[in-house]
Design an enzyme around this catalytic site. Sequence first.
Site, mmCIF file in Angstrom:
data_model
loop_
_atom_site.group_PDB
_atom_site.id
_atom_site.type_symbol
_atom_site.label_atom_id
_atom_site.label_comp_id
_atom_site.label_asym_id
_atom_site.label_seq_id
_atom_site.Cartn_x
_atom_site.Cartn_y
_atom_site.Cartn_z
ATOM 1 N N PHE A 187 25.076 89.874 12.422
ATOM 2 C CA PHE A 187 24.766 88.690 13.221
ATOM 3 C C PHE A 187 25.969 87.794 13.410
ATOM 4 O O PHE A 187 26.043 87.030 14.375
ATOM 5 C CB PHE A 187 23.658 87.885 12.530
ATOM 6 C CG PHE A 187 24.047 87.460 11.146
ATOM 7 C CD1 PHE A 187 24.762 86.297 10.925
ATOM 8 C CD2 PHE A 187 23.722 88.245 10.056
ATOM 9 C CE1 PHE A 187 25.148 85.929 9.655
ATOM 10 C CE2 PHE A 187 24.110 87.873 8.777
ATOM 11 C CZ PHE A 187 24.818 86.715 8.576
ATOM 12 N N ASP A 232 13.668 93.326 5.787
ATOM 13 C CA ASP A 232 15.005 93.654 5.285
ATOM 14 C C ASP A 232 15.133 93.205 3.828
ATOM 15 O O ASP A 232 16.118 92.593 3.429
ATOM 16 C CB ASP A 232 16.087 92.986 6.138
ATOM 17 C CG ASP A 232 17.449 93.677 5.958
ATOM 18 O OD1 ASP A 232 17.473 94.820 5.457
ATOM 19 O OD2 ASP A 232 18.467 93.072 6.315
#
Length: 455
Positions: free
Chosen positions: A27, A151
Amino acid sequence: MALLSHTTEQVGCESLEKWEPIGSGGFGHVYKARHKDWGFDVAVKLLRDDVGYHSSTLMPKEKALYEEVNHMDKASCEFVLRVYGICEGILPFGGLSMQKGIVMEFMGRGSVQALLTKLSGPPPWPLAFRFAHQVALGMNFLHSRNLMHHDLKPSNVLLNDDLNAKLADFGLSRVSTSASNSKRETTGEVGGTYKYMPPEAFEASYEPVRAFDRYSYGILLWSIVTGKEPYPLANWSLVALKIPEGQRPCCEEINQSKAEGLKELVDLMKMCWDKNPSKRPTFKECLKVTENVFSEHKNGIHAAVHQVLRRLESPTNYQHSNTSMPFSSSPQTPEQSKSHDTVDHVILQNMERSPTQESVSVSIKTMSDTDKAKFVDDNRAVLIQDVSEVMAIVDDLGDMVHSETYSVIEAKQTSQEKMRVLFRRTFRSGGVTAKAVFYDVLKTHQPKLVERLGG
């Protein structure tokens, strides 16, 4: 869902100072910064530089950022990382482009993954069981709010200064069916996530459900208990092939008699990674196990945290023999004797089970490392003469004893000869820290000898 709650605060980049990079991922980057008005540190997660900013449009990763803020806002509780707001503006570094990011609670001790790496193994049992319980509490809260993590792994469980655990990264790092294509593997965007994915997630048509998180929790429990990474040498292709066939991390090396409740936790671990998603227990059901197990060790948590922090803050820590100085050794295997138990696990278990060892643990907490080292130096001759369980002690010292030194000690015929090598090779180079750990181990194995010498 609205992209941003009206209650979420906008935090101008100009209000943040003392930026320090602390991590990165697919990210973007995470920084530590000090808020000028609030007076405390925060963590700021910024999008990667290649993600553009346009006031009239929301690009995919930027949209994911807003979604994570909303998820964190909705999941706000004691066991989930707190979000303070959206950071927007021009950074004091990196050019003139506008940046967006999430301003979050700063967790001063990093992640569970980082801790396991620093300790070269699992934490003391009370702390391991608290991690298991706090993660289950956080996940149960997420699922009660109809949110999924997708996750869950040790690097996404963060620790505060008191080593309490909180969940993080359940927005930008979300796993979906696209996680199983080769492009994601080669780009590294998924990272180690695939090792925590359930067998059904490797199917192209898979749509993630809450059973995904329950499976990941089982693998995470294994990592916490063993201090290891699952399938360390296996690549994506091998994991994608073997996990659906039923292979899981090896549990044979876990001695389930090492601690009260460990058997129950291992049983829970195996239920969580069941091939059939419908057989995996809900987190509400997991809590019944983790709460009972942690309650058995709750009285030892203060000592466990103290010992871990002392090791982490030791100025000589992780500098011996070019390897990490052990907080704990690898879990016992069927081929190993019980002497491979970790120093701190042995001490903390005995604190709860034996009145004699309980008094031993008090002196461990009140004596400084310098005092322990002086005790070892002052009684060198007697220790060489009278220590009998030398190999058990050497095994508990773990990587502090170099492999070559271990072989030399093992080859010696008498305990006295073994102890002379230990003093000459390990204590001389290891200094105060090595002698202090030796004192703790000796007091566990031969408390009467230490008591006779005034320790």
